[in-house]
Design an enzyme around this catalytic site. Sequence first.
Site, mmCIF file in Angstrom:
data_model
loop_
_atom_site.group_PDB
_atom_site.id
_atom_site.type_symbol
_atom_site.label_atom_id
_atom_site.label_comp_id
_atom_site.label_asym_id
_atom_site.label_seq_id
_atom_site.Cartn_x
_atom_site.Cartn_y
_atom_site.Cartn_z
ATOM 1 N N ASP A 1 -6.127 -5.275 5.672
ATOM 2 C CA ASP A 1 -6.791 -5.304 6.955
ATOM 3 C C ASP A 1 -8.313 -5.308 6.842
ATOM 4 O O ASP A 1 -8.986 -5.717 7.767
ATOM 5 C CB ASP A 1 -6.332 -4.134 7.825
ATOM 6 C CG ASP A 1 -6.623 -2.796 7.192
ATOM 7 O OD1 ASP A 1 -7.157 -2.771 6.064
ATOM 8 O OD2 ASP A 1 -6.325 -1.774 7.824
ATOM 9 N N ASP B 1 0.845 -1.186 0.000
ATOM 10 C CA ASP B 1 0.000 0.000 0.000
ATOM 11 C C ASP B 1 0.877 1.231 0.000
ATOM 12 O O ASP B 1 1.917 1.245 0.646
ATOM 13 C CB ASP B 1 -0.879 0.002 1.248
ATOM 14 C CG ASP B 1 -2.106 -0.836 1.030
ATOM 15 O OD1 ASP B 1 -2.674 -0.746 -0.073
ATOM 16 O OD2 ASP B 1 -2.490 -1.593 1.942
ATOM 17 N N LYS C 1 -9.504 27.815 2.985
ATOM 18 C CA LYS C 1 -8.668 26.964 2.122
ATOM 19 C C LYS C 1 -9.497 25.752 1.717
ATOM 20 O O LYS C 1 -10.365 25.303 2.476
ATOM 21 C CB LYS C 1 -7.371 26.546 2.835
ATOM 22 C CG LYS C 1 -7.580 25.729 4.114
ATOM 23 C CD LYS C 1 -6.247 25.499 4.808
ATOM 24 C CE LYS C 1 -6.401 24.867 6.186
ATOM 25 N NZ LYS C 1 -6.889 23.517 6.234
ATOM 26 N N GLN D 1 -20.299 19.297 2.665
ATOM 27 C CA GLN D 1 -21.073 20.173 1.774
ATOM 28 C C GLN D 1 -20.221 21.315 1.249
ATOM 29 O O GLN D 1 -20.125 21.558 0.056
ATOM 30 C CB GLN D 1 -22.303 20.753 2.509
ATOM 31 C CG GLN D 1 -23.456 19.771 2.662
ATOM 32 C CD GLN D 1 -23.199 18.802 3.818
ATOM 33 O OE1 GLN D 1 -22.680 19.178 4.860
ATOM 34 N NE2 GLN D 1 -23.525 17.518 3.608
ATOM 35 N N THR D 2 -19.569 22.053 2.173
ATOM 36 C CA THR D 2 -18.802 23.239 1.748
ATOM 37 C C THR D 2 -17.469 22.863 1.135
ATOM 38 O O THR D 2 -16.948 23.570 0.287
ATOM 39 C CB THR D 2 -18.542 24.167 2.937
ATOM 40 O OG1 THR D 2 -17.819 23.400 3.918
ATOM 41 C CG2 THR D 2 -19.830 24.654 3.556
ATOM 42 N N ARG D 3 -16.893 21.760 1.582
ATOM 43 C CA ARG D 3 -15.596 21.259 1.127
ATOM 44 C C ARG D 3 -14.503 22.310 1.282
ATOM 45 O O ARG D 3 -13.614 22.441 0.450
ATOM 46 C CB ARG D 3 -15.675 20.760 -0.322
ATOM 47 C CG ARG D 3 -16.608 19.569 -0.456
ATOM 48 C CD ARG D 3 -16.617 19.017 -1.847
ATOM 49 N NE ARG D 3 -15.334 18.496 -2.243
ATOM 50 C CZ ARG D 3 -14.915 18.451 -3.500
ATOM 51 N NH1 ARG D 3 -15.684 18.935 -4.458
ATOM 52 N NH2 ARG D 3 -13.753 17.952 -3.804
ATOM 53 N N MET D 4 -14.619 23.091 2.338
ATOM 54 C CA MET D 4 -13.536 24.031 2.656
ATOM 55 C C MET D 4 -13.541 24.283 4.151
ATOM 56 O O MET D 4 -14.515 23.989 4.826
ATOM 57 C CB MET D 4 -13.697 25.336 1.875
ATOM 58 C CG MET D 4 -14.962 26.088 2.218
ATOM 59 S SD MET D 4 -15.130 27.597 1.265
ATOM 60 C CE MET D 4 -15.587 27.021 -0.324
ATOM 61 N N GLU E 1 -3.003 16.888 7.241
ATOM 62 C CA GLU E 1 -2.692 17.937 6.260
ATOM 63 C C GLU E 1 -2.635 19.294 6.947
ATOM 64 O O GLU E 1 -1.713 20.082 6.734
ATOM 65 C CB GLU E 1 -3.753 17.990 5.144
ATOM 66 C CG GLU E 1 -3.644 16.890 4.116
ATOM 67 C CD GLU E 1 -4.553 15.709 4.418
ATOM 68 O OE1 GLU E 1 -4.951 15.557 5.598
ATOM 69 O OE2 GLU E 1 -4.851 14.937 3.500
#
Lengths: 579, 706
Positions: B539, B329, B416, B400-403, B370
Amino acid sequence: MDWSFFHPFWAIGVPMALSIPLGRLMARLLDPPAERVGRGVDAVPMFLVRLFGHREPAAMDWRRYAIALLAFNASLFVLSFAILWAQNLLPLNPDGKGPLTALGYKDAAGVQHDGADTAVIFNTVCSFVTNTNLQHYSGEQHLSYFSQLGGILWLQFVTPACGLAVMLAVIRGLRGDKHLGDFYLDTARGVVLVLIPLSTVLALALVANGVPMTFDGAVKARTLEGAEQTIAVGPVAAEVAIKQLGTNGGGFFGPNSAHPLENPTPWSNILEVIAIILVPMASIVMFGRMIRDRAHAAVVYGVMTALLVAGASIAIWSELHPSPAAEGLPVATGTNMEGKEVRTGAVAAATWSAITTATSNGSVNAMHDSFQPIGGLVPMSLMMLNVDFSGIGAGFLNMLMYVITAVFLAGLMVGRTPEYLGKKIEAKEVKLAMLAILIHPLLICGGTALFAGTAWGPATVANPGPHGFSEILYEFTSASANNGSGFEGLADNNPYWNVATGVVLLLGRFPALVLPVAIAGFLSHKKRVPPSTGTLRTDDLTFGAMLLGTVLLVGALSFMPAVVLGPIADHLSTAATNP
Amino acid sequence: MSLLTHTPIPERTPPEAQAMKIQRRQTRRLKLFEPALVQMATVRSFAMLDPRNMARNPVMFLVEVGWVLTSIIAVGSITAGAAASTIVYQIALAILLLLTVLFANFAEALAEARGKAQAQSLRATRQDTIARRIEPSGESVEVSSTELRTGDRVVVEAGQVIPADGEIIEGLASVDESAITGESAPVIREAGGDRSGVTGGTRVLSDRIILEVTAGPGESFLDRMIALVEGASRQKTPNEIALTIILAAFSIIFLIVTAALYPMALYHGIRLDIPTLIALLVCLIPTTIGALLAAIGIAGMDRALAANLIAKSGKAVEVAGDVDTLLLDKTGTITLGNRRATLFMPMGGLPERELARMAAIASLADTTPEGKSIIELARHSFELDLMAPDGSRFIEFTAQTRMSGVDLPDGSRIRKGAPDTMTEMVRSRGGRIPDAYQETVDAIASKGATPLTVTSGDDIVGIIKLEDILKPGIRERFARLRQMGLRVVMVTGDNPLTARSIAQEAGVDDFIAQATPEAKLAYIRKEQAGGKLVAMMGDGTNDAPALAQADIGVAMNSGTQAAKEAGNMVDLDSDPTKLIEVVEIGKQLLMTRGALTTFSIANDLAKYFAVIPAMFVDFKALASLRALDLMGLATSGGAQSAILSAVIFNAIIIPMLIPIALKGVTYRPVGASALLRRNLLYFGLGGVIAPFLGIKAIDVLIDLVL
């Protein structure tokens, strides 16, 4: 300048050079691609096979192939037995030879027995069916021309072809072919496309050198003293040719190629010695072609050549010394010429002795019994190893068993489950390979022990002490290796020797052919593992050394005690009495 | 690891923790001749003399038969009133033969004891604990953990020890697994995902879980492995069987040779001494490898255990050496966990430092790896003092907003997020998109990295470049694997473009991008069809088919029960790089067998030169054989001392080689031919020479003593 010193280079170099084109040709002729089967020259063997009722080439698996081999040889056995048994009733008997059974023999107590002894026929048939040609009779005295041609010569063509056929089948299995071929067709190809053409050429060359080829009876000659001498002749050239080419060894005359009518000139000598080893060498080249791994075949070829050169060198070195018996006597001493022909000389005799025992040919041009102990040890050792080019087909198969053992040990040492030509070597294959390796020492040590420990052996040996022991040991070694050369001296034509060596001959031949076919059959079904840098290479010097080491170590460990009690004790005691 | 769901990866161990873990493992690693174990093994080696047990090993069985025969002959000599020297010689031989058998038994018993001790230490913490079993009625009853059976449900709360191996069916908890893995950081185990497996003996640190027991007492993988190393149920592996056949065949050859020697000597008028023939036979048969073969196999499993690997069969360890293709992996194995920020790329004239400050403040509440890596990079590059002003309002990432981002009290809004979402937002609000923006985003993505767009207000102010960071030393590791002849295949959920770039950087041979369990399974089948052996680690439940299909399937202990059942090994550390160790252990096992077999057989040459001349020198007919006594044994101390020296050497070489048998011959990834040359030199040539020196030395000692 003594030109005889160049003899070994010719005797080994010329067949090496010829083996490459011949091996390539053999691969093409004996293993034709499907679209060329039965076409061109292949039509001839195909025609022969069709005479026996085959329509199309059979696709035999290893079992069918092995059964075909055994069935065919069993019928050969019965047929040859019948011919020898009834030779006085059959045609082509100008000298009126009686039945072979009437030979009679001396028993252990030295009493002469006349009359019925079928054991000698049993022994002779075993000997020729197994491509061995151990002779307990003397051809020119006891066999009719019909027996020579129909019984002996025919087997001399067919039995090496059987060995070659099995070799082809095994290579096909290693290559991963779905089936191993058609035994009858393979055998016919070997006879028609390889052995007949080669022996025709050789026979003509021998006739040119003065070897007789006639169906007339023995020649009567008047000697200088006025006495009358009967000189046996016959279809000699034909038989000598195939005897040399087919790793047969059984000569027309009792003294074999030491007889001036079998081997009249130095030229015939060199031709005959080349012929001994030509086909066995070429068959290894053919192997490389067929598996498309010439480097691996070269390693096998190299190991065999190294053994041969070593053996020949020791034998020559030993025979260049004068016989210890002649030392201190007021005669000129030179090379050991006892039992050797003046027209060939010591070097050619020693070279021949190594080549003929390396190859399981067994023809002789000198008496090995009269060699120095170390010189006599060389032919014996080469037969004990039995992997040095050896019999056509059979030699490769013997070596293959050692290759599998070496691959197994070496494979482990590089940290992988052992693989050979991309096929995993597992318990089944190992079991069969070890069985094949084990039979040889069992037959030699067992047989020698039986005859050395009972009255059968000591009563028949010609010499006392270790040398007599060597005679017994040599006879069993020669029989088990299917070589057929004799140490001579041994009074071996009695029922004990005939039956014992006959059984050893059969056990030395057929398991050694059938077991590899079974291994090839198993391997052919296995998946091929692609090689990586972690895979054991079987095509480099390291593996060559490993293989050579395995052969020498297993050979030394199996036979050292026997050899110590025979030739080595002989050598040490001669050295001790003649300081 | 599942490729469909991006489950959070447990914290990667920083270097110090890794070192500590290795250190802990080493303290648990046993000394070679641990006194307690040696004592246990000594006792057991006598019990193992039982012929029914010895018959499993044809070589040593033959020695035992020789010992019995010699003893009978010795007793016969005593009653017959033979010469004192004969009696002493025969008794000495009998004792030496018994010792040879005992040494062999000792080697096997020691390997066995070590294996068991190793396994015991892995479950040392599993005391008899109190478990709270949930009855069908729904109430929980306190029972002893030994009463738990497969299928029982147990509730475990913070501070309690998990009573048995099981799978979490409800809840989430942090678990301290240091008892088995040696890793001190707690790990998260939760129901439903791919990290639902827990091990008995570990401790729940927080929260409450309900688990279903998957192994009753004596049924766990560890128990199974203990059974594998124990004599009674140990099965010979295929390779062991093949090697045993070779050893048996050699024994038969030598049996023939020695048996034939007696009648052969009769020809020379010599009646050989039977005990001496037995001595010769025992010297010749491959006793060294015969004695150590079982120990080598068990030691292979011991080494696996020492690496915290539970093998489900001896065959699995052996096959590992043959693996051609490794499926690894990407995340956690090839790269360091998740992506990390590596570069701030300001746009529209903003200073880089300012972008770094904005991005870092916006990430202060971000707990993802991150987010943390952005703060780390900003701190590291510009030594910023990052404090969110009072009154800041953090916007959390939602699907929903992805930020995500922060609203500062001064009114600035920093966000960001993924470039496409951000671009759309900026465009819809009429904000400013710098000229080079789209090209930069594309350029970053095409290199396999991930761009993260930062906005201030409505304007795009820069891009953060997130990259997969290769684990240090991973390239060298792959080079080593390639030397071993292995192909490394990277498995990743990334798109092919990203995957290719990482694959190139890491130096793997191939990759499976956007990998699904089906794609993995298909790849394994394809490789196997080409004759290759494949190893993988997994796994998740959806990994189970691939784990079962692979020739070596290593399941992580943290994984689901299905995965653990499907694989043929379980890794207690759940460490994806373990595959590499697995392969080395397998190779070492086979190499040790091959090397000691070669050594054993090569030894025989010297023994011939010791025994054969000694057998005959006293007989006048063959006294000339003295010339073969290369070592001058019979000349200096008589024939019997020469034979005894060979038998003594043959016996003591066994315990002397126990360390090699148990530790294994060192594997070096230098290619097969170089490895073969090395082993041939050490064990082949060395095997020929060593006994000449050893036997001579023993003979000198005997002559000094007598």
